[in-house]
Design an enzyme around this catalytic site. Structure first.
Site, PDB file in Angstrom:
ATOM      1  N   ARG A  15       0.834  -1.205   0.000  1.00  0.00           N
ATOM      2  CA  ARG A  15       0.000   0.000   0.000  1.00  0.00           C
ATOM      3  C   ARG A  15       0.866   1.253   0.000  1.00  0.00           C
ATOM      4  O   ARG A  15       2.056   1.224   0.287  1.00  0.00           O
ATOM      5  CB  ARG A  15      -0.901   0.005   1.238  1.00  0.00           C
ATOM      6  CG  ARG A  15      -2.003  -1.028   1.229  1.00  0.00           C
ATOM      7  CD  ARG A  15      -2.741  -1.086   2.554  1.00  0.00           C
ATOM      8  NE  ARG A  15      -1.931  -1.711   3.603  1.00  0.00           N
ATOM      9  CZ  ARG A  15      -2.332  -1.889   4.865  1.00  0.00           C
ATOM     10  NH1 ARG A  15      -3.531  -1.482   5.231  1.00  0.00           N
ATOM     11  NH2 ARG A  15      -1.552  -2.470   5.742  1.00  0.00           N
ATOM     12  N   LYS A  75       1.784   1.862   7.467  1.00  0.00           N
ATOM     13  CA  LYS A  75       2.144   1.067   8.633  1.00  0.00           C
ATOM     14  C   LYS A  75       3.127   1.807   9.519  1.00  0.00           C
ATOM     15  O   LYS A  75       3.785   2.766   9.118  1.00  0.00           O
ATOM     16  CB  LYS A  75       2.738  -0.272   8.194  1.00  0.00           C
ATOM     17  CG  LYS A  75       1.727  -1.195   7.525  1.00  0.00           C
ATOM     18  CD  LYS A  75       0.504  -1.462   8.397  1.00  0.00           C
ATOM     19  CE  LYS A  75       0.826  -2.275   9.636  1.00  0.00           C
ATOM     20  NZ  LYS A  75      -0.381  -2.504  10.478  1.00  0.00           N
ATOM     21  N   TYR A  94      -0.973   4.331  10.821  1.00  0.00           N
ATOM     22  CA  TYR A  94      -1.346   3.292  11.783  1.00  0.00           C
ATOM     23  C   TYR A  94      -0.131   3.021  12.660  1.00  0.00           C
ATOM     24  O   TYR A  94       0.963   2.760  12.159  1.00  0.00           O
ATOM     25  CB  TYR A  94      -1.744   2.000  11.071  1.00  0.00           C
ATOM     26  CG  TYR A  94      -3.075   2.070  10.364  1.00  0.00           C
ATOM     27  CD1 TYR A  94      -4.259   2.252  11.068  1.00  0.00           C
ATOM     28  CD2 TYR A  94      -3.146   1.945   8.982  1.00  0.00           C
ATOM     29  CE1 TYR A  94      -5.482   2.312  10.421  1.00  0.00           C
ATOM     30  CE2 TYR A  94      -4.370   2.006   8.327  1.00  0.00           C
ATOM     31  CZ  TYR A  94      -5.529   2.191   9.042  1.00  0.00           C
ATOM     32  OH  TYR A  94      -6.735   2.249   8.400  1.00  0.00           O
ATOM     33  N   HIS A  96      -0.559   1.413  16.321  1.00  0.00           N
ATOM     34  CA  HIS A  96      -0.813   0.239  17.181  1.00  0.00           C
ATOM     35  C   HIS A  96       0.247   0.142  18.284  1.00  0.00           C
ATOM     36  O   HIS A  96       0.853  -0.910  18.502  1.00  0.00           O
ATOM     37  CB  HIS A  96      -0.842  -1.041  16.345  1.00  0.00           C
ATOM     38  CG  HIS A  96      -1.927  -1.050  15.303  1.00  0.00           C
ATOM     39  ND1 HIS A  96      -3.256  -1.191  15.617  1.00  0.00           N
ATOM     40  CD2 HIS A  96      -1.865  -0.921  13.948  1.00  0.00           C
ATOM     41  CE1 HIS A  96      -3.979  -1.166  14.505  1.00  0.00           C
ATOM     42  NE2 HIS A  96      -3.160  -0.992  13.481  1.00  0.00           N
ATOM     43  N   GLU A 118      -5.663   4.571  14.002  1.00  0.00           N
ATOM     44  CA  GLU A 118      -6.581   3.641  14.658  1.00  0.00           C
ATOM     45  C   GLU A 118      -7.194   4.178  15.942  1.00  0.00           C
ATOM     46  O   GLU A 118      -8.133   3.566  16.481  1.00  0.00           O
ATOM     47  CB  GLU A 118      -5.890   2.299  14.949  1.00  0.00           C
ATOM     48  CG  GLU A 118      -4.902   2.292  16.103  1.00  0.00           C
ATOM     49  CD  GLU A 118      -3.513   2.797  15.712  1.00  0.00           C
ATOM     50  OE1 GLU A 118      -2.618   2.782  16.576  1.00  0.00           O
ATOM     51  OE2 GLU A 118      -3.329   3.195  14.543  1.00  0.00           O
ATOM     52  N   ALA A 179     -14.836  -5.301  11.610  1.00  0.00           N
ATOM     53  CA  ALA A 179     -14.106  -6.442  11.053  1.00  0.00           C
ATOM     54  C   ALA A 179     -14.926  -7.717  11.152  1.00  0.00           C
ATOM     55  O   ALA A 179     -15.026  -8.499  10.190  1.00  0.00           O
ATOM     56  CB  ALA A 179     -12.761  -6.611  11.755  1.00  0.00           C
ATOM     57  N   ILE A 267      -7.383 -11.222  13.361  1.00  0.00           N
ATOM     58  CA  ILE A 267      -7.391  -9.877  12.789  1.00  0.00           C
ATOM     59  C   ILE A 267      -6.832  -8.865  13.787  1.00  0.00           C
ATOM     60  O   ILE A 267      -6.308  -7.822  13.403  1.00  0.00           O
ATOM     61  CB  ILE A 267      -8.819  -9.476  12.364  1.00  0.00           C
ATOM     62  CG1 ILE A 267      -9.329 -10.416  11.276  1.00  0.00           C
ATOM     63  CG2 ILE A 267      -8.865  -8.036  11.859  1.00  0.00           C
ATOM     64  CD1 ILE A 267     -10.777 -10.172  10.883  1.00  0.00           C
ATOM     65  N   ASP A 270      -2.487  -6.785  15.259  1.00  0.00           N
ATOM     66  CA  ASP A 270      -1.824  -5.485  15.390  1.00  0.00           C
ATOM     67  C   ASP A 270      -1.902  -4.945  16.818  1.00  0.00           C
ATOM     68  O   ASP A 270      -1.053  -4.140  17.225  1.00  0.00           O
ATOM     69  CB  ASP A 270      -2.451  -4.465  14.442  1.00  0.00           C
ATOM     70  CG  ASP A 270      -1.929  -4.597  13.022  1.00  0.00           C
ATOM     71  OD1 ASP A 270      -0.734  -4.888  12.858  1.00  0.00           O
ATOM     72  OD2 ASP A 270      -2.720  -4.434  12.078  1.00  0.00           O
ATOM     73  N   ALA A 299       0.186  -9.350  10.186  1.00  0.00           N
ATOM     74  CA  ALA A 299      -0.077  -8.068  10.833  1.00  0.00           C
ATOM     75  C   ALA A 299      -0.498  -6.979   9.860  1.00  0.00           C
ATOM     76  O   ALA A 299      -0.910  -5.899  10.299  1.00  0.00           O
ATOM     77  CB  ALA A 299       1.159  -7.617  11.612  1.00  0.00           C
ATOM     78  N   MET A 301      -2.743  -7.556   6.916  1.00  0.00           N
ATOM     79  CA  MET A 301      -3.570  -8.314   5.984  1.00  0.00           C
ATOM     80  C   MET A 301      -4.018  -7.493   4.774  1.00  0.00           C
ATOM     81  O   MET A 301      -3.944  -7.965   3.635  1.00  0.00           O
ATOM     82  CB  MET A 301      -4.791  -8.902   6.710  1.00  0.00           C
ATOM     83  CG  MET A 301      -4.469 -10.066   7.621  1.00  0.00           C
ATOM     84  SD  MET A 301      -5.919 -10.659   8.537  1.00  0.00           S
ATOM     85  CE  MET A 301      -6.968 -11.245   7.200  1.00  0.00           C
TER      86      MET A 301
END
Length: 371
Positions: A15, A75, A94, A96, A118, A179, A267, A270, A299, A301
């Protein structure tokens, strides 16, 4: 504002944090966007696409980080990127952090202002920047689980839908949020027998109505989780506590009593995962065995479907990026409670309660940041 978009370096992460349409929007508002060469390649976006939208494309990741006031990523920074963190930088990605002690300390040591996608949270409790990737991960979970159940992958050789005269797979989904709902949708569409467990009875009623009674809805507690997991062919862990570590709902002992060859897809990896034996895996090496079961704990997906994921992510993040770029991070967050909830570190301090608790670190309340 100078906005940097470096290429992602996490394993098989294809991505990119911004599409050309997002670049065009920001440039039209007077901002400069600097994109690392090749950053969009995995999402079928060329350097020429970014240049045509008004971006400046440069080769070096170091130069992108160094020249930017605001860095957009998908990420969390990897260890090789920690050296790019600095005090006058705003990082929006993101993160996490509840599952990332080393990164949390690196951000604090560098005094970097970090905003986590997130934990951007609306007044009604929804997570607008996590939702699109939760949708993607949820829809992928039954697909990767079905693949893992094939005999060449070490599974029991079970077809999710079955065929007339045979049993369909029993899919158990822990959590009925974004999710989980998307996992249910895919599993039902694949012809599985589906059970969902959640502590929110109102949510279970909504799911029962949405799926016209085709899904078993069970109030979640330790005994019901035990019963459901032991009967499952595929378990999808989709439990989230915003910003904090995910609760451990499936113990090692419980896994030892599952069907041989059963598959568990986490899922929530993370955020540390909701299975006791969860540890993060990669697209290159996605599964591992626990007792006779197969764990899939990748981590990132959504990175497997980068074209879809990149556009979905930019659609969600762009209004918030626009606000930070137009106003500066402090004024942007001060005037927007939803965005303000995304602040995780500032001036060497942790500003998110879940992160502080996870790492036993002092918490600086947001009221102190904006006093």
């Amino acid at each position: 504002m100078r906005i940097g978009v470096p290429a992602e370096v996490k394993n098989n992460e294809f991505r990119v944090a911004l599409t050309p349409s997002g670049v065009h929007d920001l440039v039209a508002r007077g901002h400069e966007v600097i994109v690392q060469s090749g950053a969009g390649r995995g999402s079928s976006l060329t350097d020429a696409d970014f240049v045509a939208a008004g971006a400046r494309v440069i080769e070096s990741a170091s130069d992108v980080w160094a020249s930017a006031e605001l860095v957009l990523k998908v990420k969390e920074p990897q260890p090789e990127e920690f050296a790019h963190l600095r005090e006058d930088l705003v990082l929006f990605t993101y993160l996490h952090l509840a599952a990332e002690p080393d990164l949390t300390r690196a951000l604090c040591d560098a005094h970097t202002t970090s905003i986590a996608y997130e934990t951007v949270q609306a007044a009604n409790g929804t997570l607008p920047l996590l939702a699109p990737m939760s949708e993607v991960a949820g829809r992928l979970a039954p697909l990767v689980g079905a693949h893992a159940m094939m005999a060449p992958q070490g599974g029991p050789g079970l077809l999710v839908s079955g065929v007339p005269g045979t049993h369909a797979a029993h899919v158990v989904v822990l959590g009925g949020g974004v999710a989980g709902t998307n996992a249910i949708q895919m599993a039902v569409g694949m012809g599985a027998q589906v059970t969902v467990l959640d502590t929110n009875l109102s949510r279970l009623a909504q799911l029962d109505l949405a799926f016209h009674g085709r899904v078993n809805t069970i109030a979640s507690n330790a005994l019901e989780i035990d019963r459901a997991v032991c009967a499952a062919d595929l378990v999808v862990g989709a439990v989230l506590i915003a910003g904090a570590k995910a609760p451990k709902l499936v113990s090692n002992e419980l896994v030892s009593r599952m069907k041989p060859g059963s598959v568990l897809v986490d899922i929530a990896v993370d955020q540390g995962g909701c299975f006791a034996d969860t540890h993060a895996t990669t697209h290159a090496d996605p599964t591992f065995a626990v007792h006779g079961s197969i764990f899939y704990c990748v981590a990132n997906m959504p990175g497997a479907v980068p074209h879809t994921s990149t556009y979905a992510l930019t659609n969600a993040t762009l209004p918030f990026v626009r606000r930070v770029a137009d106003l500066g991070w402090r004024d942007a967050l001060s005037g927007d409670a939803t965005l303000r909830a995304g602040l995780n570190t500032w001036a060497g301090q942790v500003t998110n309660a879940g992160v502080a608790e996870a790492h036993d670190m002092a918490l600086t309340p947001l009221t102190d940041v904006f006093a």
